[in-house]
Write a protein that holds these residues in place. Structure first.
Motif, PDB file in Angstrom:
ATOM      1  N   SER A  26     -25.917 -17.478  -8.423  1.00 40.43           N
ATOM      2  CA  SER A  26     -25.652 -16.507  -9.194  1.00 40.43           C
ATOM      3  C   SER A  26     -24.232 -16.129  -9.382  1.00 40.43           C
ATOM      4  CB  SER A  26     -26.846 -15.473  -9.129  1.00 40.43           C
ATOM      5  OG  SER A  26     -26.611 -14.534 -10.037  1.00 40.43           O
ATOM      6  N   GLY A  27     -23.906 -16.232 -10.476  1.00 42.16           N
ATOM      7  CA  GLY A  27     -22.417 -15.804 -10.988  1.00 42.16           C
ATOM      8  C   GLY A  27     -21.314 -16.777 -10.779  1.00 42.16           C
ATOM      9  N   LEU A  28     -21.820 -18.063 -10.200  1.00 38.73           N
ATOM     10  CA  LEU A  28     -20.602 -19.136 -10.234  1.00 38.73           C
ATOM     11  C   LEU A  28     -20.385 -19.791 -11.463  1.00 38.73           C
ATOM     12  CD1 LEU A  28     -21.211 -20.609  -6.723  1.00 38.73           C
ATOM     13  CD2 LEU A  28     -19.763 -18.919  -7.286  1.00 38.73           C
ATOM     14  N   CYS A  29     -19.348 -20.341 -11.748  1.00 40.23           N
ATOM     15  CA  CYS A  29     -18.942 -21.071 -12.741  1.00 40.23           C
ATOM     16  C   CYS A  29     -19.582 -20.492 -14.121  1.00 40.23           C
ATOM     17  CB  CYS A  29     -19.811 -22.550 -12.775  1.00 40.23           C
ATOM     18  SG  CYS A  29     -19.068 -23.295 -11.383  1.00 40.23           S
ATOM     19  N   LYS A  30     -19.270 -19.175 -14.159  1.00 39.35           N
ATOM     20  CA  LYS A  30     -19.788 -18.808 -15.542  1.00 39.35           C
ATOM     21  C   LYS A  30     -19.511 -19.275 -16.774  1.00 39.35           C
ATOM     22  CE  LYS A  30     -19.540 -13.661 -17.020  1.00 39.35           C
ATOM     23  NZ  LYS A  30     -21.032 -13.905 -17.307  1.00 39.35           N
ATOM     24  N   GLY A  31     -20.693 -19.487 -17.577  1.00 37.55           N
ATOM     25  CA  GLY A  31     -20.438 -20.153 -18.725  1.00 37.55           C
ATOM     26  C   GLY A  31     -21.203 -21.446 -18.808  1.00 37.55           C
ATOM     27  N   PHE A  32     -21.430 -21.943 -17.465  1.00 33.98           N
ATOM     28  CA  PHE A  32     -21.921 -23.192 -17.200  1.00 33.98           C
ATOM     29  C   PHE A  32     -23.375 -23.154 -16.928  1.00 33.98           C
ATOM     30  CE2 PHE A  32     -17.484 -24.131 -16.865  1.00 33.98           C
ATOM     31  CZ  PHE A  32     -17.212 -25.414 -17.480  1.00 33.98           C
ATOM     32  N   THR A  33     -24.176 -24.048 -17.410  1.00 30.68           N
ATOM     33  CA  THR A  33     -25.592 -23.845 -17.115  1.00 30.68           C
ATOM     34  C   THR A  33     -26.118 -24.338 -15.714  1.00 30.68           C
ATOM     35  OG1 THR A  33     -26.064 -24.369 -19.317  1.00 30.68           O
ATOM     36  CG2 THR A  33     -27.832 -25.125 -17.980  1.00 30.68           C
ATOM     37  N   GLN A  34     -26.915 -23.591 -15.067  1.00 31.37           N
ATOM     38  CA  GLN A  34     -27.478 -23.879 -13.920  1.00 31.37           C
ATOM     39  C   GLN A  34     -28.861 -24.244 -14.126  1.00 31.37           C
ATOM     40  OE1 GLN A  34     -26.749 -21.247 -10.613  1.00 31.37           O
ATOM     41  NE2 GLN A  34     -24.691 -20.632 -11.425  1.00 31.37           N
ATOM     42  N   ALA A  35     -29.348 -24.999 -13.223  1.00 29.31           N
ATOM     43  CA  ALA A  35     -30.860 -25.704 -13.417  1.00 29.31           C
ATOM     44  C   ALA A  35     -31.647 -25.602 -12.021  1.00 29.31           C
ATOM     45  CB  ALA A  35     -30.799 -27.156 -13.748  1.00 29.31           C
TER      46      ALA A  35
END
Lengths: 263, 263
Positions: A26-35
Motif C-alpha cells: 500500500s502506498g508504493l509506486c503511487k499511480g501504478f496499478t496493483q493487483a
C-alpha cells in the motif's frame, strides 16, 4: 539509501524479488496499478475464467499468464509472479498450509496466474477527486463484509459477493459514483449505497474481514465489490492447490491507474 | 399474422428455432442486445478466453456456456445456442464446410459457446444520440478493414485487429466518442479517428469485408474494433472444429442494450 517510495515498479519488484522488501505494498509506486493474485492449476482454469466473466465487478481480470509461464505479459512483461510479490499464501484443498516470500517450490508447468484489479486504483481516483477514504485516514484495513448477494456460479466456483465499504459525505455520493464508474476494470461503480441490511450486512461495526471505521454524521456507507470475493470463492471450491498473495502484499504492475479509465 | 418486429426476444428465438424465421437479425427486437457466436471444443477454450481478455475491444465476452451446456445462462437462460440463431457456419481446420440452420449434429459434450458483443448495440446508442450511421442509411453492410494493429496473441490465437468504419460529421465526433465509451462491453470507444493509413488501411473504398459507404464532405472516418476479429483469428488457428453465426444472423439476447452501459 534509496527511499522505496521513489522507485519505479520494476525496481520495487526487484527489491521484493531479492527479499529486500517484504512488507505491504500500500502506498508504493503511487499511480501504478496493483493487483490481486490467484494461481490455479489448469483443470480449474476454464471455470475460474468463466466465474470472472460472470462476475466482473468483484473479479476484474487485468492479466492471465500462459500455462506454466510466470510472466504477466500484459501488465509487467519482465516481472515474475513467483517471486515479485512480498508475501504469498498457499492453500491445499482449501486449507492454508503456509505463507512464503516466493512460490518457486510450488509452481509447476500446469499453473496459470490470474492478476485481478484491486481497489487501490479507484481509491487513488477518489482521493484525487477530494473524496475522503476513511480507512486510509484512520490507518486501518478497509472493512469488508460478506453479503447476501450470490455471485453467478461457474463449475465448482460459487459463493457470496464480498464488498468493501467506505463512508462518503452525502454531498459527495454522486461524485464517488462518477469517479469509480470510470474504472470498470478495477471494481467500477458501487454495488450498493446506504442501508447495509439491504445486502444482508447485519452489523456495520463488525466487518467479516479488515477493520471497522468511523461513520460520521452526514455520511452514508457506500459498498463496492471486493477482490476478496474470488479468493473466498476459490478457497471454498477446495482446489488441490491454490496460491494467492497475502492480504495487502500485492503485485505492482507497470500500468498506470489512468490506463484503466474508460472515460 | 404477427409482425416479427413486435415480438419479444424469446418469441423471436422460438420462431428461429422452429425455422419460421431464417433471415438476418438486424433490426429485430430493437433495444435488446445481439451477440456474435464462437463455439470451440474444450482444448482451445483457455487460450481463446485469454485472447478475449487480452483484446477486450474486439472480443467483449457477454456470456460463456458451461461445458456441453447449450444454454447461455447470463443473457438468455431459456435459449439454446444450437438452434436459436437463423444461420450458422461450421469450419473444420479453418475451412468452411457448410451453412446450417441448426448445429445439433455438430454439438458435443466438449463444446463451449462464447457470445460476444456486437456493434448493433452501440449503433443504437449512436442513432439515439442523432448521430448518423451511414451503412444503415445506405442499406449496406458495415465496411470492415484488416488493420496493421496486431492483437495480443494467446496460444494458437493471433492475428490483426479488424475494424468497422462509420463516417461521422466532424462536429459530432466528440459525441460519438462519448456515446460509445459508455459501452465498453460492446466494443466501446473508437480505436482510431481520421487517416486510415495510420492503421494500415490502404484504400478506404475497398473494405476487406462488408460494403463501401459514402464519406461526405465534412465527415471523418471513425474506426471501432470489430467482432469479426475473434472469428478471423480463430479461423487462422485452424481448430479441429469451430462454429460461428453466419454474418448478420446473430443471437438475440434477453438483455437490454442499456444494461451494458457503464455510465
Amino acid at each position: 539509501m534509496t527511499d522505496i517510495n521513489t522507485l519505479s515498479p520494476k525496481n520495487v519488484r526487484l527489491k521484493i524479488r531479492n527479499a529486500e522488501y517484504t512488507s505491504q505494498t500500500s502506498g508504493l509506486c503511487k499511480g501504478f496499478t496493483q493487483a490481486n493474485l490467484v494461481v490455479l492449476p489448469k483443470k480449474y482454469v476454464i471455470d475460474f475464467f468463466a466465474f470472472a466473466q460472470r462476475n466482473p465487478k468483484p473479479c476484474p481480470i487485468l492479466d492471465v499468464t500462459e500455462k506454466g509461464d510466470p510472466h504477466p505479459k500484459l501488465i509487467a512483461p519482465d516481472a515474475d509472479v513467483r517471486t515479485d510479490m512480498p508475501k504469498y499464501r498457499v492453500y491445499e484443498k482449501g486449507e492454508l498450509i503456509g505463507e512464503y516470500t516466493d512460490i518457486l517450490n510450488f509452481w509447476n508447468e500446469e499453473m496459470y496466474a490470474f492478476l485481478l484489479g484491486c481497489s487501490f486504483t479507484f481509491e487513488n481516483a477518489l482521493l484525487n477527486a477530494n473524496i475522503p477514504v476513511r480507512h486510509i485516514e484512520e490507518k486501518r484495513n478497509v472493512p469488508m463484509y460478506i453479503t447476501s448477494i450470490e455471485c453467478v456460479p461457474s463449475g465448482v466456483f460459487r459463493g457470496p459477493l464480498v464488498v468493501s465499504m467506505r463512508p462518503i459525505p452525502y454531498q459527495l455520493i454522486v461524485k464517488a459514483v462518477q469517479v469509480t464508474s470510470r474504472f470498470p476494470q478495477v471494481h467500477g461503480a458501487p454495488v450498493h449505497i446506504g442501508n447495509p441490511k439491504e445486502i444482508g450486512i447485519k452489523d456495520i461495526d463488525k466487518p467479516d474481514f479488515g477493520d471497522p471505521v468511523t461513520i460520521k454524521d452526514g455520511e452514508v456507507p457506500i459498498f463496492w465489490a471486493c477482490g476478496v470475493t474470488p479468493q473466498a470463492v476459490a478457497m471454498k471450491a477446495k482446489p488441490d492447490i491454490m496460491i494467492t498473495h497475502a492480504p495487502g502484499h500485492m503485485f505492482i504492475s507497470d500500468v498506470r491507474d489512468e490506463n484503466y479509465s474508460i472515460l
